[in-house]
Design an enzyme around this catalytic site. Structure first.
Site, mmCIF file in Angstrom:
data_model
loop_
_atom_site.group_PDB
_atom_site.id
_atom_site.type_symbol
_atom_site.label_atom_id
_atom_site.label_comp_id
_atom_site.label_asym_id
_atom_site.label_seq_id
_atom_site.Cartn_x
_atom_site.Cartn_y
_atom_site.Cartn_z
ATOM 1 N N GLU A 46 49.671 43.271 54.857
ATOM 2 C CA GLU A 46 49.525 44.669 54.449
ATOM 3 C C GLU A 46 48.046 45.079 54.512
ATOM 4 O OE1 GLU A 46 50.795 47.189 50.401
ATOM 5 O OE2 GLU A 46 50.802 44.989 50.410
ATOM 6 N N LYS A 115 55.024 52.662 53.484
ATOM 7 C CA LYS A 115 55.503 51.980 52.283
ATOM 8 C C LYS A 115 56.197 52.991 51.379
ATOM 9 C CE LYS A 115 53.760 48.711 48.782
ATOM 10 N NZ LYS A 115 52.565 47.921 48.397
ATOM 11 N N CYS A 180 55.442 44.848 51.152
ATOM 12 C CA CYS A 180 55.170 44.213 49.869
ATOM 13 C C CYS A 180 56.116 44.628 48.743
ATOM 14 C CB CYS A 180 53.720 44.462 49.464
ATOM 15 S SG CYS A 180 53.143 43.321 48.159
#
Length: 654
Positions: A46, A115, A180
């Site tokens: 990330e 995200k 994540c």
């Protein structure tokens, strides 16, 4: 890529906080290194282009512009890489800042996945900078760094949390990304990805390290890959990130359907590799009625997916060292012991329940001195111990005939006495000889009639003794024999409860060995070890010089090969050519290609012609994922034609 195999990689590059050019150099270097190792899907952490721990520098226009420029550079300088690469960066879109995963291949950025779940553990965490990409859908324009070198200096890449990266050369390979925290929430985006066909999930992560967190993270990745029946690549930030308040360990993971294939050593930057069998995953999904795809779930989930295509040159993935030659047997000793004890308990519990249900306190078992009847007796003893019934109510019957050797006879007798069961001997020579006269068979002709007459005589004796005792006959035949049809119909094929029916021969050996190692009785252990050392044989032909003349594996082939074929055919529905390819790798140095192909042909021929024996099997407990019970596991007609499979086997060239 052939046969559905593809090598993948998760990598943690060395980074410098805010130094995009240096970070891009490392990503480019590692991408070429990964390709050199055969990887075709490569995943980096990330925000790896800027580093994850930039803090308020994420608000700086200089950093954001440089990150985008380096993304273009990474794409162009990996244009010769035969693969799909995922890297992370911050990117402004429609006036908001998003944490993005960029998929690149063929020199261009193919798509950007924002995200969705932005953590807000404190005011200085991601929510300070980034907006959730849940509702983002649009396009971003990129310019080639040297527009004079291309006919089309500008191109567009789609931005959406609902992107599928699809490879036309391998249509079952559909890749989707999450970032994540997306995995750590109650409803991860990867669930939706899988419902829309994604067979591989990549996760670009920057998970900081705390005591015990690595175990939770590993379980999370493993469980999600199992739940979604998919491959999962998890690449996490590592050394080089700021350690002002937390530490990043570079914990990279590759999992497939619940199994962790590769795991990096923490606090060490680098790459890990794994080979995924995408076709196996797709086949498993097809078998599962509980796995619903987009056609069933789209309206409920209120989402749609866009497809982005990338090309891969078709290559053959190296499988060396990756295929287990004994798939039914756990490799790790500690796991093997736990599994053996569990299997013995499953077998014994099944028998115990049957005995209790029919109010039966007697069991009869034919004891030959071979592996299968030994295991069946050990299981029966355990079941009687569970019920608190005296072992003397177990009648072990030894029935010597023309092929019985002193070794197996003595082992059978000693085993029964050592376990405290009733031993009964019935010599069947005279009865079988009389039967030969009755049916007009010459006893000098050692054909199938000669052999099966003995097997059926033994079964009749066991059934009649069970009537005398008010008990049931315990079957001894194993899964490998049933798969090959290596059993006499209405002979050893039949019983009143078959405890070994789903235990393959390779596992039978380990179960008996486990019992020998853990029983705590020297005499019993010695008997079991000698039984393990005895060649597998039905002992239906006269011995030569007092030794076993009829060795099963000389006739039908090595059971370790047949168990391998059976596992991959039934568990993963693999076609013959793929099984042959895997077997060549798994048994390299043990069997040559000619031998493997010879017994593969035997396996398919016997498997299809012998189904009629499996269609009327007695009850018995299932202990693993592969079984042939006609009631719940193998619904196969007895007259099914094996022409397609044999045709493919015949086309295999060596």
């Amino acid at each position: 890529m052939k046969d559905g195999f593809i090598k993948v990689s998760a990598g943690t590059p060395d980074v410098r906080v805010g130094d995009c050019e240096y970070n891009a150099d490392e990503i480019i270097r590692m991408a070429h290194e990964m390709e050199g190792q055969g990887a075709r899907i490569m995943v980096f952490p990330e925000l790896c282009i800027t580093s994850y721990s930039c803090g308020d520098l994420f608000w700086q226009e200089t950093l954001l512009n440089e990150a985008k420029a380096q993304l273009i550079r990474i794409a162009e300088e990996t244009g010769d890489v035969n693969g799909l690469i995922f890297v992370g960066l911050p990117m402004e879109y429609n006036g908001k800042l998003y944490n993005m995963a960029a998929g690149i291949s063929g020199g261009e950025v193919l798509g950007l996945v924002p995200k969705i779940n932005i953590p807000n553990y404190n005011e200085f965490y991601e929510s300070r900078y980034f907006t959730s990409g849940k509702d983002v859908n649009g396009w971003v324009t990129f310019c080639h760094s040297d527009s004079s070198d291309t006919e089309y200096p500008e191109y567009e890449a789609m931005v959406s949390p609902h992107l599928l990266f699809i490879c036309p050369q391998m249509p079952e390979l559909k890749v989707a990304a999450e970032i994540c925290e997306d995995l750590w929430v109650a409803d991860p985006p990867s669930t939706c990805h899988a419902y829309h066909g994604a067979s591989l999930i990549v996760n670009l992560s920057a998970s900081d390290e705390l005591v015990g967190k690595d175990s939770y993270r590993k379980n999370l990745v493993s469980s999600q890959s199992a739940r979604l029946v998919c491959g999962y690549i998890y690449a996490s930030a590592g050394i080089g990130e700021s350690t002002q308040d937390v530490v990043y360990a570079g914990h990279d993971l590759i999992a497939e359907n619940g199994t962790v294939l590769a795991e990096s050593r923490k606090f060490t930057n680098g790459a890990v590799y794994g080979v995924l069998d995408i076709r196996k995953l797709v086949n498993e999904r097809r078998r599962m009625t509980t796995f619903q795809f987009a056609a069933d779930k789209a309206q409920e989930m209120e989402s749609y997916y866009d497809e982005v295509f990338f090309d891969l040159q078709t290559t053959e993935t190296d499988l060396t060292g990756l295929i287990d030659s004994r798939p039914f047997v756990p490799a790790a000793m500690e796991e093997r012991e736990r599994r053996c004890d569990e299997i013995l308990n499953i077998q014994a519990t099944g028998l115990m329940r049957r005995l209790a249900h029919i109010h039966c306190q007697n069991a009869v078992i034919g004891l030959s001195g071979g592996l299968d009847s030994t295991l069946a007796l050990l299981v029966t003893v355990r079941a009687f111990d569970m019920l608190g019934i005296s072992r003397e109510k177990i009648t072990a019957v030894t029935m010597p005939c023309f092929g019985t050797t002193d070794r197996t006879y003595n082992n059978a007798c000693q085993l029964s006495l050592c376990l405290g069961t009733e031993l009964r001997e019935v010599n069947i020579r005279e009865a079988v000889s009389l039967h030969f006269r009755d049916i007009g068979h010459d006893p000098e002709i050692h054909d199938v009639t000669y052999e099966n007459s003995q097997a059926r005589e033994r079964t009749q004796i066991l059934m009649d003794i069970a009537n005398q005792k008010g008990g049931i006959v315990i079957g001894t035949g194993d899964l490998s024999e049933l798969a090959l049809g290596w059993a006499t119909f209405n002979g050893d094929h039949m019983s009143m409860y078959g405890v070994n029916g789903s235990v393959p021969k390779t596992l039978v050996r380990h179960l008996v060995r486990y019992y020998a190692d853990t029983c705590g009785e020297k005499k019993l252990s010695e008997i079991l070890l000698d039984i393990l050392d005895t060649p597998v044989s039905p002992e239906l032909l006269p011995p030569k010089d007092g030794k076993i003349a009829q060795k099963t594996e000389d006739l039908v082939g090595p059971y370790e090969l047949h168990d391998f074929f059976l596992y991959h055919m039934l568990r993963w529905t693999c076609p013959p050519a793929k099984i042959f390819r895997m077997a060549k790798t798994a048994f390299a140095g043990e069997y040559d290609e000619e031998t493997i192909l010879k017994w593969l042909k035997t396996f398919y021929r016997r498997f299809f012609t012998q189904q009629f024996k499996r269609s009327c099997l007695p009850d018995g407990p299932k202990v693993g994922s592969v079984a042939v019970s006609p009631r719940g596991d193998l619904r196969m007609p007895s007259d099914a034609c094996g022409t397609l499979w044999m045709r493919e086997v015949d086309k295999i060239k060596i």
